[in-house]
Design a protein around this motif. Structure first.
Motif, mmCIF file in Angstrom:
data_model
loop_
_atom_site.group_PDB
_atom_site.id
_atom_site.type_symbol
_atom_site.label_atom_id
_atom_site.label_comp_id
_atom_site.label_asym_id
_atom_site.label_seq_id
_atom_site.Cartn_x
_atom_site.Cartn_y
_atom_site.Cartn_z
ATOM 1 N N ILE A 562 0.777 -1.193 0.013
ATOM 2 C CA ILE A 562 0.019 0.072 0.135
ATOM 3 C C ILE A 562 0.878 1.241 -0.088
ATOM 4 C CG2 ILE A 562 -1.758 -1.066 1.299
ATOM 5 C CD1 ILE A 562 -0.989 0.321 3.894
ATOM 6 N N GLU A 563 0.315 2.382 -0.452
ATOM 7 C CA GLU A 563 1.066 3.503 -0.309
ATOM 8 C C GLU A 563 0.565 4.177 1.263
ATOM 9 O OE1 GLU A 563 3.060 5.300 -2.115
ATOM 10 O OE2 GLU A 563 3.140 3.898 -3.735
ATOM 11 N N GLY A 564 1.600 4.593 1.925
ATOM 12 C CA GLY A 564 1.154 4.991 3.249
ATOM 13 C C GLY A 564 1.765 6.445 3.686
ATOM 14 N N LEU A 565 1.426 6.737 4.512
ATOM 15 C CA LEU A 565 1.822 8.254 5.204
ATOM 16 C C LEU A 565 2.651 7.942 6.338
ATOM 17 C CD1 LEU A 565 1.952 11.448 4.705
ATOM 18 C CD2 LEU A 565 0.028 11.463 6.585
ATOM 19 N N LEU A 566 3.935 8.086 6.575
ATOM 20 C CA LEU A 566 4.846 7.877 7.562
ATOM 21 C C LEU A 566 4.739 8.919 8.687
ATOM 22 C CD1 LEU A 566 6.835 5.782 8.772
ATOM 23 C CD2 LEU A 566 8.731 6.931 7.689
ATOM 24 N N VAL A 567 4.374 8.605 10.039
ATOM 25 C CA VAL A 567 4.348 9.766 10.760
ATOM 26 C C VAL A 567 5.240 9.217 12.090
ATOM 27 C CG1 VAL A 567 2.215 10.461 10.277
ATOM 28 C CG2 VAL A 567 2.404 8.653 12.112
ATOM 29 N N THR A 568 5.765 10.143 13.024
ATOM 30 C CA THR A 568 6.634 9.656 14.194
ATOM 31 C C THR A 568 5.593 9.746 15.576
ATOM 32 O OG1 THR A 568 7.733 11.531 14.326
ATOM 33 C CG2 THR A 568 8.769 9.937 12.957
ATOM 34 N N LEU A 569 5.935 8.938 16.432
ATOM 35 C CA LEU A 569 5.304 9.236 17.951
ATOM 36 C C LEU A 569 6.507 8.936 18.774
ATOM 37 C CD1 LEU A 569 1.702 8.110 17.937
ATOM 38 C CD2 LEU A 569 2.606 10.306 18.115
ATOM 39 N N GLY A 570 7.351 9.826 19.312
ATOM 40 C CA GLY A 570 8.369 9.593 20.216
ATOM 41 C C GLY A 570 9.477 9.132 19.147
ATOM 42 N N GLU A 571 9.731 7.723 19.631
ATOM 43 C CA GLU A 571 10.907 7.047 18.718
ATOM 44 C C GLU A 571 10.241 5.899 17.673
ATOM 45 O OE1 GLU A 571 13.978 5.451 21.278
ATOM 46 O OE2 GLU A 571 14.713 7.474 22.033
ATOM 47 N N GLY A 572 8.979 5.799 17.715
ATOM 48 C CA GLY A 572 8.253 5.138 16.994
ATOM 49 C C GLY A 572 7.720 5.696 15.760
ATOM 50 N N PHE A 573 7.536 4.728 14.790
ATOM 51 C CA PHE A 573 7.111 4.890 13.484
ATOM 52 C C PHE A 573 5.794 4.404 13.246
ATOM 53 C CE2 PHE A 573 11.694 5.451 13.064
ATOM 54 C CZ PHE A 573 11.918 6.706 12.454
ATOM 55 N N PHE A 574 4.662 5.038 12.564
ATOM 56 C CA PHE A 574 3.556 4.488 12.215
ATOM 57 C C PHE A 574 3.234 4.972 10.710
ATOM 58 C CE2 PHE A 574 3.672 4.807 16.831
ATOM 59 C CZ PHE A 574 3.033 3.779 17.300
ATOM 60 N N ILE A 575 2.197 4.211 10.347
ATOM 61 C CA ILE A 575 1.786 4.151 8.946
ATOM 62 C C ILE A 575 0.405 4.483 8.743
ATOM 63 C CG2 ILE A 575 1.839 3.383 6.323
ATOM 64 C CD1 ILE A 575 4.697 2.562 6.661
ATOM 65 N N PHE A 576 -0.178 5.357 8.388
ATOM 66 C CA PHE A 576 -1.773 5.485 8.037
ATOM 67 C C PHE A 576 -1.822 5.370 6.384
ATOM 68 C CE2 PHE A 576 -1.448 9.009 11.343
ATOM 69 C CZ PHE A 576 -1.848 7.999 12.204
ATOM 70 N N PRO A 577 -2.982 4.407 6.150
ATOM 71 C CA PRO A 577 -2.937 4.367 4.387
ATOM 72 C C PRO A 577 -3.521 5.352 3.964
ATOM 73 C CG PRO A 577 -4.274 2.735 5.717
ATOM 74 C CD PRO A 577 -3.547 3.849 6.787
ATOM 75 N N LEU A 578 -2.557 6.079 2.660
ATOM 76 C CA LEU A 578 -2.808 7.200 2.186
ATOM 77 C C LEU A 578 -4.174 7.335 1.507
ATOM 78 C CD1 LEU A 578 -0.702 9.414 1.523
ATOM 79 C CD2 LEU A 578 -0.239 8.629 -0.342
ATOM 80 N N THR A 579 -4.930 6.307 1.273
ATOM 81 C CA THR A 579 -6.134 6.518 0.875
ATOM 82 C C THR A 579 -7.076 7.108 1.601
ATOM 83 O OG1 THR A 579 -6.719 4.353 1.291
ATOM 84 C CG2 THR A 579 -6.166 4.701 -1.038
ATOM 85 N N ALA A 580 -6.877 7.258 3.000
ATOM 86 C CA ALA A 580 -7.776 7.697 4.060
ATOM 87 C C ALA A 580 -7.272 8.940 4.485
ATOM 88 C CB ALA A 580 -7.494 6.747 5.559
ATOM 89 N N VAL A 581 -6.054 9.731 3.801
ATOM 90 C CA VAL A 581 -5.618 10.856 4.457
ATOM 91 C C VAL A 581 -6.094 11.916 3.424
ATOM 92 C CG1 VAL A 581 -3.555 12.312 4.686
ATOM 93 C CG2 VAL A 581 -3.364 9.697 5.416
ATOM 94 N N GLU A 582 -6.656 13.146 3.951
ATOM 95 C CA GLU A 582 -6.975 14.110 3.173
ATOM 96 C C GLU A 582 -5.829 15.184 2.901
ATOM 97 O OE1 GLU A 582 -10.974 15.437 4.172
ATOM 98 O OE2 GLU A 582 -11.821 13.936 3.440
#
Length: 690
Positions: A562-582
């Motif tokens: 999938i194409e995702g949006l990479l974000v950070t929280l502290g030292e961790g990484f998380f990805i949101f599916p790009l299709t849900a991001v506006e």
């Protein structure tokens, strides 16, 4: 099971699906000869291939169906509802034989065969074929020629590798022998010396002279399942209207067969002029006209040959397991490419960066092609539901028509495989509880025949599938009352229409007054929702009382990358599916002090949640936080994160059992630096937190 048997099973399943679709269409247009021909060819191929690959029980059973549809083609048996029902049952029995390694219900098979034989007119039926002590039908001795006889010249030249597909040409010739008086000549001049022989290659070809009462199509049907693996010519060599016709000269016969070239014939007949020269000499035509005719003949021959070569090279059957392995390897390549790109930029080496960018472009193209090979048109799934709607509507004494649109919409084969059961349950509910009986529909001012519509369309990186019916719709008051009775809501709860409709997905919820064998006991719609959510999809219901109901499924195109949006929280990484991001915005510094948990985005109030609070991140937060605005459940919601890194291709990896209690985490991926990023299931996250 060897590869040839597996190939036959796959082909037989495809043919059975085509057979079922053709039969349902034939029920609406019983005089369509093209549809009748499609049914016959499907049965003939199943029978012929079954005999060649050792599925003798299937071949023997299918022969009875093929016999009846051969009479249908000749107009001696009519297409009736009884014949359609019987043939559909025969298709189901063939599936059982495939699944049970040739076993199956013997009593049911006997009943079906008896019913087919009863459809054959007495003038066409003879005595039942003799059976051997094991109870199997003895080989057919072939029909006695009767009526008008015709003589055909058949040239059968199989490809050298025809044996590798399990085909035995002798069986095809034996089938021709059963059709009438048959003379066969085998051409052996191409057989090499013993030291050069490849035992898996065919060096023979055959000329067959067949006198039969069968039509040319019946002869072609013998070769229907090897037509792409041979050169085949069938020519009628007698003439019903010529009383004193002379026999063709040997030279003409050899020329027509292709056993002699014009040059060789000219050499042998040196002292005679060619036809073209004679015509030019007698001034009945010009040399240019003769040359043009020869040129046209050669061009047509070349075009036919070119089309055959293109048809043979147009497609190839590949094992699904091999395709899955390819996608897995491409996924690992995407991860390796991300590591290479990050290393190149870290080293600040211009040449290495250039190479990394080229590898990234090639990897992207390879990924898109590999994912494209996994895509299937959803129309093949839609067509399987016509039988379901037909059978259930007859059982419930309802008149229901299934219509479809968007059949060409493509979806990952894995998604389609998991989608079938939820769609079946939704359709059963629509047929059983949605569509009214004909009398009720007339009283409500509707047509007696109800409609269920299946539609599919692309929407960004997702596919929307809608199941609509023009039935009685959902009753909000009945749903609310049942929800109160089961304790799902409080008496003073103020619910929107959408929230009320969503209650039908609660476990065990049902407004049916009595249990139905068709759609179950109200334990299915919650399972449907869970199944769709496991595919990272959503399900919504819209309904108008007395008008109808529409259920919309929103599904991702693929489950692999999938194409995702990479974000950070502290030292961790998380990805949101790009299709849900506006969009992404900064969180105003004074927003946290107000504590309203609402953002003003261009005049619209958008609620937000803090992801570091939900995931208990203890690291100090940055001075400036980011808000990712996403759409879920028809509303816009913001998620506050520490920072937004950017878009990222995410190769989805399954999570271990340690994350079984984290329903809002759908998987993980490996980043270019070797770190692991968790993939957030946005819909479940917002369902849990809002």
């Amino acid at each position: 099971m060897d590869a040839q048997e597996e190939a036959y099973r796959a082909e037989a399943c495809e043919l059975l699906a085509e057979l079922e679709a053709s039969l349902l269409e034939l029920e609406e247009y019983p005089e369509d000869m093209e549809l009748i021909g499609r049914v016959f060819r499907a049965m003939h191929t199943i029978k012929g291939s079954g005999a060649m690959f050792g599925f003798d029980a299937i071949a023997a059973f299918t022969h009875n169906v093929e016999t009846v549809f051969d009479l249908v083609r000749e107009g001696k048996v009519l297409v009736t509802k009884e014949l359609i029902n019987l043939t559909l049952s025969a298709g189901d029995h063939i599936r059982d034989l495939l699944d049970s390694q040739g076993g199956g219900d013997a009593q049911r098979e006997e009943e079906i065969i008896r019913a087919f034989r009863e459809l054959i007119p007495e003038s066409e039926s003879g005595e039942d074929p003799p059976t051997d002590p094991e109870g199997e039908a003895a080989p057919d001795e072939g029909p006695e020629p009767s009526g008008t006889l015709s003589t055909y010249r058949i040239r059968f030249r199989p490809e050298p590798d025809i044996f590798t597909g399990g085909t035995n040409p002798v069986h095809l010739i034996d089938e021709l022998r059963d059709m009438g008086e048959c003379r066969v000549v085998a051409h052996t001049d191409k057989i090499p010396s013993l030291s050069d022989i490849d035992p898996e290659s065919c060096y023979l070809f055959w000329d067959i002279i067949l006198t039969t009462d069968q039509a040319e199509n019946a002869i072609r049907d013998v070769f229907i399942f090897v037509e792409d693996e041979c050169e085949l010519s069938i020519d009628r060599i007698d003439d019903d209207n010529a009383e004193d016709a002379d026999c063709e000269k040997i030279g003409e016969i050899l020329l027509k067969r292709g056993d002699l070239s014009e040059e060789d014939l000219e050499t042998a007949l040196k002292r005679q002029n060619l036809l073209g020269e004679i015509l030019v000499a007698e001034k009945v035509t010009s040399q240019a006209a003769v040359s043009s005719a020869l040129m046209e003949q050669d061009a047509v021959r070349r075009q036919i040959s070119r089309r055959k070569e293109e048809a043979l090279a147009a497609s190839i059957r590949v094992s699904a397991d091999k395709l899955d392995d390819l996608v897995d390897l491409v996924g690992e390549l995407v991860i390796a490419q991300a590591r290479l790109s990050q290393k190149a930029h870290t080293m600040n080496d211009v040449d290495l960066v250039s190479i990394a960018e080229e590898i990234e472009m090639l990897t992207g193209s390879l990924r898109d092609n590999a994912m494209g090979m996994r895509m299937l048109q959803i129309g093949s799934t839609f067509s399987t539901f016509r039988r379901l709607v037909r059978d259930l509507s007859a059982e419930l004494e309802k008149q229901i028509e299934l219509t479809t649109s968007g059949e060409e919409t493509e979806l990952d084969k894995t998604v389609i495989a998991y989608l079938k059961d939820p769609l079946v349950h939704i359709l059963r509910n629509s047929i059983d509880h949605g569509i009214e009986l004909p009398e009720e529909r007339r009283e409500a001012g509707k047509k007696a025949c109800g409609t269920v519509h299946l539609a599919a369309e692309h929407s960004g990186g997702n596919v929307l599938i809608r199941i609509s019916d023009d039935g009685k719709g959902l009753d909000p008051e009945a749903i609310r009352s049942k929800a109160l009775e089961k304790g799902l809501i409080l008496p003073d709860a103020d619910l929107t229409e959408k929230e009320i409709n969503g209650l039908i997905f609660a476990p065990g919820f049902s407004t049916a007054s009595q249990v139905s064998d068709i759609s179950g006991r109200g334990v299915g719609m919650d399972v449907v929702k869970k199944s769709i959510e496991q595919l990272r999809g959503t399900i919504e219901v819209e309904s108008t009382l007395g008008v109808g109901t529409t259920i919309t499924l929103k599904l991702p195109l693929t489950l692999a990358i999938i194409e995702g949006l990479l974000v950070t929280l502290g030292e961790g990484f998380f990805i949101f599916p790009l299709t849900a991001v506006e969009e992404c915005v900064e969180l105003p510094p004074d927003e946290a002090a107000r504590g309203t948990r609402f953002l003003n985005i261009r005049g619209e109030l958008v609620p937000y949640i803090r992801l570091r609070e939900e995931y208990a991140v203890g690291a100090p937060k940055p001075d400036l936080e980011q808000v990712v605005i996403m759409e879920a459940g028809g509303q816009r919601v913001g998620v506050v994160v520490d920072s937004v890194v950017g878009s990222q291709q995410a190769v989805i990896k399954k999570m271990g059992s340690v994350f079984k209690d984290a329903p809002d985490i759908s998987g993980a991926t490996i980043l270019g630096n070797g770190s692991v990023a968790l993939i957030v299931d946005v819909n479940k996250l917002l369902d849990l937190k809002l």
